[in-house]
Design a protein around this motif. Structure first.
Motif, short mmCIF file in Angstrom:
data_model
loop_
_atom_site.label_atom_id
_atom_site.label_comp_id
_atom_site.label_asym_id
_atom_site.label_seq_id
_atom_site.Cartn_x
_atom_site.Cartn_y
_atom_site.Cartn_z
N VAL A 132 11.81 106.29 -40.06
CA VAL A 132 10.82 105.87 -41.05
C VAL A 132 9.46 105.77 -40.38
N GLU A 133 8.47 106.40 -40.99
CA GLU A 133 7.11 106.35 -40.49
C GLU A 133 6.24 105.52 -41.44
N LEU A 134 5.07 105.16 -40.96
CA LEU A 134 4.16 104.36 -41.79
C LEU A 134 3.81 105.09 -43.08
N ARG A 135 3.70 106.43 -43.02
CA ARG A 135 3.35 107.19 -44.22
C ARG A 135 4.41 107.04 -45.29
N HIS A 136 5.69 106.91 -44.89
CA HIS A 136 6.75 106.72 -45.88
C HIS A 136 6.51 105.46 -46.69
N LEU A 137 6.16 104.39 -45.99
CA LEU A 137 5.92 103.12 -46.68
C LEU A 137 4.67 103.20 -47.56
N ARG A 138 3.63 103.85 -47.07
CA ARG A 138 2.42 103.98 -47.87
C ARG A 138 2.67 104.83 -49.12
N TYR A 139 3.43 105.91 -48.97
CA TYR A 139 3.74 106.76 -50.11
C TYR A 139 4.57 105.98 -51.12
N PHE A 140 5.59 105.26 -50.62
CA PHE A 140 6.44 104.48 -51.53
C PHE A 140 5.61 103.41 -52.24
N GLN A 141 4.73 102.74 -51.50
CA GLN A 141 3.91 101.69 -52.09
C GLN A 141 3.04 102.24 -53.23
N ALA A 142 2.46 103.41 -53.00
CA ALA A 142 1.60 104.01 -54.02
C ALA A 142 2.40 104.37 -55.27
#
Length: 305
Positions: free
Chosen positions: A2-12
Protein backbone atom coordinates in the motif's frame (compact mmCIF):
# COMPACT_ATOMS: atom_id res chain seq x y z
CA UNK A 1 2.26 -2.86 -1.01
CA UNK A 2 0.00 0.00 0.00
CA UNK A 3 1.34 3.40 -1.00
CA UNK A 4 0.28 6.87 0.07
CA UNK A 5 -1.37 7.40 -3.34
CA UNK A 6 -3.71 4.46 -2.65
CA UNK A 7 -5.01 6.17 0.47
CA UNK A 8 -5.32 9.53 -1.26
CA UNK A 9 -7.19 7.99 -4.19
CA UNK A 10 -9.51 6.09 -1.84
CA UNK A 11 -10.10 9.22 0.24
CA UNK A 12 -11.08 11.22 -2.84
CA UNK A 13 -13.51 8.57 -4.16
CA UNK A 14 -15.00 8.02 -0.68
CA UNK A 15 -15.60 11.75 -0.24
CA UNK A 16 -16.93 12.39 -3.74
CA UNK A 17 -18.76 9.02 -4.07
CA UNK A 18 -17.94 9.31 -7.75
CA UNK A 19 -14.98 7.96 -9.67
CA UNK A 20 -15.21 10.64 -12.34
CA UNK A 21 -15.38 13.51 -9.84
CA UNK A 22 -12.51 12.04 -7.84
CA UNK A 23 -10.42 11.64 -11.02
CA UNK A 24 -11.02 15.30 -11.91
CA UNK A 25 -10.14 16.38 -8.37
CA UNK A 26 -6.90 14.42 -8.40
CA UNK A 27 -6.06 15.22 -12.04
CA UNK A 28 -5.57 11.53 -12.88
CA UNK A 29 -7.16 9.26 -15.48
CA UNK A 30 -10.24 7.42 -14.24
CA UNK A 31 -8.91 3.95 -15.25
CA UNK A 32 -5.76 4.57 -13.17
CA UNK A 33 -7.93 5.57 -10.23
CA UNK A 34 -10.05 2.43 -10.56
CA UNK A 35 -6.94 0.21 -10.72
CA UNK A 36 -5.51 1.82 -7.59
CA UNK A 37 -8.72 1.23 -5.64
CA UNK A 38 -8.85 -2.38 -6.80
CA UNK A 39 -5.22 -2.89 -5.71
CA UNK A 40 -6.03 -1.48 -2.28
CA UNK A 41 -9.04 -3.75 -1.81
CA UNK A 42 -7.07 -6.81 -2.97
CA UNK A 43 -4.23 -6.00 -0.56
CA UNK A 44 -6.62 -5.62 2.38
CA UNK A 45 -8.84 -8.50 1.31
CA UNK A 46 -12.00 -6.48 1.90
CA UNK A 47 -14.45 -4.50 -0.20
CA UNK A 48 -14.24 -0.80 0.60
CA UNK A 49 -16.69 0.56 -1.98
CA UNK A 50 -20.03 -0.81 -3.13
CA UNK A 51 -20.31 -0.04 -6.83
CA UNK A 52 -23.27 -0.10 -9.14
CA UNK A 53 -23.62 1.37 -12.61
CA UNK A 54 -25.25 4.45 -11.13
CA UNK A 55 -23.75 4.90 -7.66
CA UNK A 56 -20.82 4.39 -5.35
CA UNK A 57 -21.19 3.97 -1.60
CA UNK A 58 -18.94 3.09 1.31
CA UNK A 59 -19.05 -0.33 2.92
CA UNK A 60 -18.71 -0.49 6.73
CA UNK A 61 -15.04 -1.38 6.27
CA UNK A 62 -14.63 1.53 3.88
CA UNK A 63 -16.18 3.95 6.39
CA UNK A 64 -13.66 2.86 9.05
CA UNK A 65 -10.76 3.19 6.64
CA UNK A 66 -11.91 6.65 5.52
CA UNK A 67 -11.96 7.91 9.10
CA UNK A 68 -8.59 6.44 10.08
CA UNK A 69 -6.78 7.08 6.80
CA UNK A 70 -7.75 10.76 6.95
CA UNK A 71 -5.79 11.00 10.19
CA UNK A 72 -2.84 9.13 8.67
CA UNK A 73 -2.74 11.33 5.56
CA UNK A 74 -3.05 14.46 7.68
CA UNK A 75 -0.15 13.40 9.89
CA UNK A 76 1.97 12.45 6.89
CA UNK A 77 1.31 15.74 5.14
CA UNK A 78 2.22 17.63 8.31
CA UNK A 79 5.40 15.53 8.58
CA UNK A 80 6.27 16.46 5.00
CA UNK A 81 5.67 20.15 5.73
CA UNK A 82 7.79 19.98 8.89
CA UNK A 83 10.60 18.32 6.95
CA UNK A 84 10.43 21.11 4.38
CA UNK A 85 10.37 23.81 7.08
CA UNK A 86 13.31 22.18 8.85
CA UNK A 87 15.32 22.05 5.61
CA UNK A 88 14.57 25.75 5.12
CA UNK A 89 15.70 26.58 8.67
CA UNK A 90 12.12 27.42 9.71
CA UNK A 91 11.78 24.60 12.23
CA UNK A 92 14.06 22.59 14.48
CA UNK A 93 16.43 23.46 17.31
CA UNK A 94 19.28 25.95 17.62
CA UNK A 95 21.78 25.36 20.43
CA UNK A 96 23.70 28.59 20.96
CA UNK A 97 26.67 29.05 23.29
CA UNK A 98 27.90 32.47 24.32
CA UNK A 99 30.04 34.44 26.72
CA UNK A 100 27.84 36.71 28.78
CA UNK A 101 28.82 40.38 29.12
CA UNK A 102 30.40 40.94 25.65
CA UNK A 103 27.20 39.74 23.96
CA UNK A 104 24.77 41.48 26.30
CA UNK A 105 24.29 44.53 24.10
CA UNK A 106 22.97 42.55 21.11
CA UNK A 107 22.11 38.94 21.97
CA UNK A 108 18.62 39.58 23.30
CA UNK A 109 17.77 41.86 20.37
CA UNK A 110 18.94 39.50 17.66
CA UNK A 111 17.26 36.49 19.30
CA UNK A 112 14.01 38.46 19.38
CA UNK A 113 14.32 39.06 15.64
CA UNK A 114 15.26 35.42 15.02
CA UNK A 115 12.22 34.16 16.93
CA UNK A 116 9.99 36.55 14.97
CA UNK A 117 11.29 35.15 11.68
CA UNK A 118 11.47 31.50 12.74
CA UNK A 119 8.88 30.99 15.50
CA UNK A 120 8.99 27.20 15.12
CA UNK A 121 12.71 26.98 15.92
CA UNK A 122 13.46 26.18 19.55
CA UNK A 123 16.47 28.16 20.82
CA UNK A 124 18.57 26.67 23.64
CA UNK A 125 21.09 29.06 25.23
CA UNK A 126 24.20 28.04 27.15
CA UNK A 127 26.49 30.61 28.78
CA UNK A 128 30.02 29.24 29.09
CA UNK A 129 33.66 30.33 29.23
CA UNK A 130 35.36 31.00 25.85
CA UNK A 131 37.28 27.70 25.94
CA UNK A 132 34.17 25.74 26.85
CA UNK A 133 32.18 27.29 24.01
CA UNK A 134 34.85 26.25 21.48
CA UNK A 135 35.00 22.75 22.91
CA UNK A 136 31.21 22.27 22.83
CA UNK A 137 30.97 23.52 19.22
CA UNK A 138 33.78 21.17 18.18
CA UNK A 139 31.99 18.22 19.80
CA UNK A 140 28.66 19.05 18.20
CA UNK A 141 26.96 19.95 21.48
CA UNK A 142 26.46 23.51 20.27
CA UNK A 143 25.56 24.60 16.74
CA UNK A 144 27.01 28.11 17.12
CA UNK A 145 29.22 29.91 19.62
CA UNK A 146 29.64 33.62 20.29
CA UNK A 147 33.00 33.82 21.99
CA UNK A 148 36.60 34.96 22.06
CA UNK A 149 39.27 33.29 19.92
CA UNK A 150 41.06 30.58 21.88
CA UNK A 151 44.47 29.64 20.46
CA UNK A 152 44.37 26.14 21.88
CA UNK A 153 41.21 25.35 19.89
CA UNK A 154 41.69 27.29 16.66
CA UNK A 155 43.27 24.26 14.96
CA UNK A 156 40.02 22.29 15.27
CA UNK A 157 38.89 23.18 11.75
CA UNK A 158 35.98 25.28 12.93
CA UNK A 159 34.68 28.21 10.91
CA UNK A 160 34.70 31.71 12.39
CA UNK A 161 33.30 35.12 11.58
CA UNK A 162 34.75 38.23 13.23
CA UNK A 163 31.95 40.19 14.86
CA UNK A 164 34.03 43.04 16.22
CA UNK A 165 37.44 44.07 17.49
CA UNK A 166 36.57 45.48 20.92
CA UNK A 167 38.83 48.25 22.32
CA UNK A 168 39.87 47.88 25.94
CA UNK A 169 38.67 50.54 28.36
CA UNK A 170 39.46 51.36 31.97
CA UNK A 171 36.65 51.48 34.51
CA UNK A 172 37.23 53.40 37.74
CA UNK A 173 35.36 55.24 40.43
CA UNK A 174 33.94 58.51 39.16
CA UNK A 175 35.83 60.38 41.92
CA UNK A 176 39.21 58.81 41.05
CA UNK A 177 41.83 61.40 39.93
CA UNK A 178 42.32 59.62 36.60
CA UNK A 179 38.60 59.99 35.87
CA UNK A 180 39.26 63.61 34.90
CA UNK A 181 41.28 62.48 31.89
CA UNK A 182 39.44 61.97 28.57
CA UNK A 183 41.82 59.12 27.74
CA UNK A 184 44.01 57.04 30.06
CA UNK A 185 47.43 55.79 29.00
CA UNK A 186 48.38 52.24 29.90
CA UNK A 187 51.44 53.60 31.72
CA UNK A 188 49.06 55.56 34.00
CA UNK A 189 48.00 52.23 35.48
CA UNK A 190 51.53 51.26 36.54
CA UNK A 191 51.07 52.36 40.16
CA UNK A 192 47.37 51.50 40.42
CA UNK A 193 45.88 48.28 41.83
CA UNK A 194 44.04 46.52 38.99
CA UNK A 195 41.02 44.24 38.89
CA UNK A 196 40.67 42.07 35.78
CA UNK A 197 38.84 38.91 34.81
CA UNK A 198 40.70 35.72 35.72
CA UNK A 199 42.67 34.04 32.96
CA UNK A 200 40.67 30.85 33.40
CA UNK A 201 37.48 32.71 32.50
CA UNK A 202 38.89 34.93 29.76
CA UNK A 203 42.33 33.89 28.52
CA UNK A 204 42.30 36.20 25.48
CA UNK A 205 41.34 39.28 27.49
CA UNK A 206 43.78 38.48 30.29
CA UNK A 207 46.70 37.92 27.93
CA UNK A 208 45.94 41.12 25.97
CA UNK A 209 46.00 43.16 29.19
CA UNK A 210 49.25 41.56 30.32
CA UNK A 211 50.87 42.21 26.94
CA UNK A 212 49.71 45.85 26.93
CA UNK A 213 51.28 46.31 30.37
CA UNK A 214 54.54 44.77 29.18
CA UNK A 215 54.59 47.11 26.21
CA UNK A 216 54.10 50.00 28.65
CA UNK A 217 57.02 48.62 30.70
CA UNK A 218 55.28 47.73 33.94
CA UNK A 219 54.01 44.68 35.76
CA UNK A 220 50.34 45.01 36.75
CA UNK A 221 49.52 45.11 40.45
CA UNK A 222 46.63 42.66 40.39
CA UNK A 223 44.42 43.27 43.39
CA UNK A 224 41.76 40.75 42.36
CA UNK A 225 41.07 38.44 39.40
CA UNK A 226 37.40 37.41 39.79
CA UNK A 227 35.53 35.06 37.48
CA UNK A 228 32.66 37.43 36.63
CA UNK A 229 32.66 40.87 35.02
CA UNK A 230 29.95 41.99 37.42
CA UNK A 231 32.34 41.19 40.27
CA UNK A 232 35.04 43.29 38.60
CA UNK A 233 32.62 46.22 38.73
CA UNK A 234 31.79 45.53 42.37
CA UNK A 235 35.47 45.63 43.30
CA UNK A 236 35.94 48.87 41.35
CA UNK A 237 32.93 50.44 43.05
CA UNK A 238 34.35 49.49 46.43
CA UNK A 239 37.63 51.27 45.60
CA UNK A 240 39.70 48.10 45.39
CA UNK A 241 41.28 49.06 42.07
CA UNK A 242 40.86 50.01 38.41
CA UNK A 243 39.21 47.53 36.09
CA UNK A 244 40.02 46.82 32.46
CA UNK A 245 37.40 45.41 30.11
CA UNK A 246 36.15 45.67 26.55
CA UNK A 247 34.05 48.69 25.67
CA UNK A 248 30.90 46.63 25.12
CA UNK A 249 31.17 45.22 28.64
CA UNK A 250 31.10 48.74 30.07
CA UNK A 251 27.36 48.69 29.32
CA UNK A 252 27.04 46.58 32.47
CA UNK A 253 27.91 49.60 34.57
CA UNK A 254 26.14 52.27 32.56
CA UNK A 255 24.49 54.76 34.85
CA UNK A 256 26.41 53.56 37.90
CA UNK A 257 29.07 55.32 40.00
CA UNK A 258 31.75 54.66 37.39
CA UNK A 259 33.88 56.48 34.86
CA UNK A 260 34.71 54.61 31.65
CA UNK A 261 37.78 55.77 29.76
CA UNK A 262 39.44 54.51 26.57
CA UNK A 263 42.98 53.24 27.01
CA UNK A 264 45.86 54.31 24.77
CA UNK A 265 47.63 52.89 22.84
CA UNK A 266 44.48 51.10 21.71
CA UNK A 267 44.41 47.38 22.37
CA UNK A 268 41.55 45.17 21.24
CA UNK A 269 40.08 41.74 21.86
CA UNK A 270 38.10 39.91 19.18
CA UNK A 271 34.55 38.64 19.48
CA UNK A 272 33.77 35.91 16.96
CA UNK A 273 31.00 33.61 15.87
CA UNK A 274 32.22 30.02 15.58
CA UNK A 275 30.58 26.91 14.08
CA UNK A 276 31.40 23.52 12.60
CA UNK A 277 30.45 22.62 9.04
CA UNK A 278 30.40 18.95 10.11
CA UNK A 279 27.53 19.58 12.55
CA UNK A 280 25.69 22.28 10.63
CA UNK A 281 21.90 22.60 10.65
CA UNK A 282 19.46 24.71 8.61
CA UNK A 283 18.47 26.61 11.78
CA UNK A 284 22.13 27.44 12.45
CA UNK A 285 22.55 28.61 8.86
CA UNK A 286 19.51 30.86 9.25
CA UNK A 287 20.95 32.38 12.44
CA UNK A 288 24.34 32.99 10.82
CA UNK A 289 22.67 34.69 7.88
CA UNK A 290 20.80 36.95 10.29
CA UNK A 291 24.04 37.85 12.08
CA UNK A 292 25.69 38.69 8.74
CA UNK A 293 22.67 40.80 7.78
CA UNK A 294 22.87 42.74 11.05
CA UNK A 295 26.60 43.26 10.63
CA UNK A 296 26.10 44.67 7.14
CA UNK A 297 23.32 46.95 8.36
CA UNK A 298 25.31 47.94 11.49
CA UNK A 299 22.49 46.79 13.76
CA UNK A 300 24.54 44.46 15.95
CA UNK A 301 26.25 46.96 18.23
CA UNK A 302 25.17 49.64 20.66
CA UNK A 303 28.45 51.08 21.83
CA UNK A 304 28.70 53.60 24.70
CA UNK A 305 29.90 57.05 23.67
Amino acid sequence: MVELRHLRYFQAVAEELSFSKAANRLHVAQPALSRALKELEEHLGVMLLARTRRSVSLTPAGAVLLHDSALVVQRLEEAFRRAQRTAAGEEGELRLGYIGPPTQSFLGRILHEFRARYPRVSVVLEERTPERVWEMVARGRLAIGLTRPVLAHQAMGLKTLLLRKEPLWAVLQAKHPLARKPVIAWKDLAQEPMVILSRREGVGLYDEIMDAARQARFTPKLAYTPSLMSTVLSYVESGAGIGVMSDTVTLLGAGGPFAFKPLTPTRTVDLVMVWSEDNDTPAATAFRNLVREWLEQKLLWKIPT
